[in-house]
Design a protein around this motif. Structure first.
Motif, short mmCIF file in Angstrom:
data_model
loop_
_atom_site.label_atom_id
_atom_site.label_comp_id
_atom_site.label_asym_id
_atom_site.label_seq_id
_atom_site.Cartn_x
_atom_site.Cartn_y
_atom_site.Cartn_z
N ILE A 84 0.85 -1.05 -0.05
CA ILE A 84 0.06 -0.07 -0.21
C ILE A 84 1.02 1.08 0.12
CG2 ILE A 84 -1.87 1.43 1.33
CD1 ILE A 84 -2.61 -1.41 0.21
N PRO A 85 0.52 2.40 -0.86
CA PRO A 85 1.55 3.45 -1.05
C PRO A 85 1.38 4.16 0.31
CG PRO A 85 0.22 3.34 -2.82
CD PRO A 85 0.06 2.22 -2.17
N GLY A 86 2.53 4.61 0.87
CA GLY A 86 2.61 5.46 2.13
C GLY A 86 2.54 4.48 3.15
N ALA A 87 2.29 3.27 3.41
CA ALA A 87 2.29 2.38 4.36
C ALA A 87 3.39 2.37 5.34
CB ALA A 87 1.78 0.93 4.19
N GLY A 94 -2.29 -10.69 0.46
CA GLY A 94 -2.50 -9.98 1.95
C GLY A 94 -1.82 -8.32 1.73
N PHE A 95 -2.52 -7.52 2.39
CA PHE A 95 -2.23 -6.10 2.38
C PHE A 95 -2.27 -5.54 3.84
CE2 PHE A 95 -6.56 -6.16 1.34
CZ PHE A 95 -7.16 -5.19 1.88
N LEU A 96 -1.70 -4.30 4.04
CA LEU A 96 -1.82 -3.97 5.44
C LEU A 96 -2.96 -3.04 5.56
CD1 LEU A 96 -0.07 -3.20 7.83
CD2 LEU A 96 0.82 -1.26 6.98
N ALA A 97 -3.93 -3.11 6.39
CA ALA A 97 -5.14 -2.46 6.60
C ALA A 97 -5.28 -1.53 7.58
CB ALA A 97 -6.20 -3.65 6.95
N GLN A 98 -4.16 -1.63 8.82
CA GLN A 98 -4.48 -0.65 9.81
C GLN A 98 -3.01 -0.82 10.78
OE1 GLN A 98 -6.69 -0.10 13.94
NE2 GLN A 98 -8.08 -0.60 12.03
N ILE A 108 -3.27 6.67 14.79
CA ILE A 108 -3.70 5.27 13.71
C ILE A 108 -3.35 5.92 12.22
CG2 ILE A 108 -5.65 3.95 12.89
CD1 ILE A 108 -5.04 3.49 15.98
N TRP A 109 -2.85 4.63 11.65
CA TRP A 109 -2.84 5.10 10.01
C TRP A 109 -3.63 3.93 9.27
CZ3 TRP A 109 -2.08 1.02 6.48
CH2 TRP A 109 -1.73 1.69 5.24
N ILE A 110 -4.27 4.61 8.45
CA ILE A 110 -5.21 3.84 7.57
C ILE A 110 -4.94 4.17 6.15
CG2 ILE A 110 -7.19 3.69 8.99
CD1 ILE A 110 -8.48 6.04 7.53
N PRO A 111 -5.31 3.12 5.16
CA PRO A 111 -4.79 3.56 3.84
C PRO A 111 -5.74 4.78 3.05
CG PRO A 111 -5.34 1.12 4.04
CD PRO A 111 -5.73 1.67 5.11
#
Length: 373
Positions: A221-224, A315-319, A327-330
């Protein structure tokens, strides 16, 4: 009312079992908030709440409308209540969360409770007690005991709501009402659904069922702040055993929690959101590697009951939650990925706005977007 606590209760004139008056006339349903809570109870209508004997236990159906007032100096944008019949009994407690609020100081707002709880038949104290787990304010500060991790949940919901409202406003400003209407219809459109049953049985239960390992593809995910390195799960037909992921913290901040979502593609090319894998509550310093492991068996079935044959997994990062609670979210750019758009369910805010569109039309949605600016 006590000077030490805002304990506001409602004594039931009669608790009913099987639709008949109950002998437990002394049983109570109470709302119990701390003295310094930013919300106060204005009214409680317990309406159709009932208790029913189940052997030596009681089944309590709570159907109530609470009216609360913001008695603090800041706007409220989310609240979580914990509803307890018996804290240690399985099925003895539940929670109700209301996101996307915009309650100014002094304003009142409703909360609906429709829950079923279980408690021992012989017990002292209130039949059911409603407690405050947390309140989220418009500056993302938080009040409450946070026993249910409601701070993390409500902060993520509020960030999603702000992100999605901004997207709606951008569509409206750039392309007009018709673009916003198309977006609402897209949210209301049916997505592929996958039935999932989760069991905490040991993975050895399927050791002889032809289980074999399959690797996850990692969607970055960009910016993750975290990078997925690899993932693996054991597959036995339409059953997945112990999904696990390894990742590295690419940010300059310590992480204490994260979630990884994963997609499942079947042999017909249909893709589904299969679930999420949460991390343990532990610190992950910058540059360090960590794991997320879900020690469960997941059994999949399509909504139509069609046999499912797994072709691939992603799989991908969700939170992500940092050590300071941020908190970071996409962002919207990540969600424009064609695969994610087809599969991911609408956020709570998208569902709320789409339901408002369905019931009251586009003008109501536009007015609601303006109200939250």
């Amino acid at each position: 009312m006590s000077t030490r606590t805002r304990i506001l209760g409602c004594l039931l004139a009669a608790c009913l079992g099987w639709g008949q008056p109950s002998a437990r006339l002394a049983s109570t349903l109470k709302v119990n908030f701390p003295e310094d809570a930013p919300v106060a109870l204005v009214a409680a209508d317990w309406g159709e709440s009932r208790e029913t004997a189940r052997g030596s236990a009681l089944l309590v159906d709570v159907h109530s409308s609470l009216t609360l007032r913001n008695v603090g100096p800041r706007r409220i944008c989310g609240i979580t209540l914990m509803v307890v019949a018996q804290a240690l009994t399985p099925g003895g407690k539940a929670s109700v969360s209301v996101p996307s609020l915009n309650v100014k100081p002094g304003e009142t707002f409703p909360i609906r409770l429709d829950l079923r709880l279980l408690r021992p038949g012989a017990g002292a104290g209130p039949l059911v007690q409603v407690e405050l787990d947390g309140v989220l304010f418009d500056d993302l500060s938080f009040y409450g005991a946070n026993r249910l991790n409601s701070r993390r949940l409500m902060t993520a919901w509020e960030l999603e709501a702000r992100r999605d409202r901004q997207h709606c406003r951008a569509l409206l400003e750039a392309y007009g009402p018709q673009a916003l209407q198309r977006y609402m219809l897209e949210v209301l459109a049916e997505r592929p659904r996958l039935g999932v049953r989760v069991s905490r049985a040991p993975a050895t239960a399927l050791a002889g069922a032809g289980a074999h390992p399959i690797q996850f593809a990692c969607l970055q995910i960009p910016g993750a702040p975290l990078e997925l390195l690899r993932g693996e799960v054991l597959l036995a037909g339409a059953q997945a055993i112990t999904p696990r992921f390894e990742l590295i913290n690419r940010s300059k901040r310590t992480v204490r929690y994260f979630e990884i979502a994963w997609l499942l593609r079947d042999r017909d090319g249909v893709e589904y959101l299969a679930g999420t894998v949460p991390s343990a509550e532990a610190t992950l310093p910058p540059g360090q590697r960590g794991q997320a492991v879900q020690d469960v068996i997941l059994r999949f079935a399509t909504a139509s009951g069609r046999p499912l044959s797994v072709e691939s997994l992603t799989g991908f990062l969700a939170q992500v939650e940092f050590a300071d609670g941020e908190i970071w979210i996409p962002d919207r750019r990540a969600l424009e990925d064609a695969r994610l758009r087809r599969v991911l369910p609408p956020s709570a805010e998208e569902q709320r706005l789409a339901e408002l569109y369905r019931r009251q039309g586009l003008s109501a949605v536009i007015q609601e977007l303006s109200r939250h600016q």
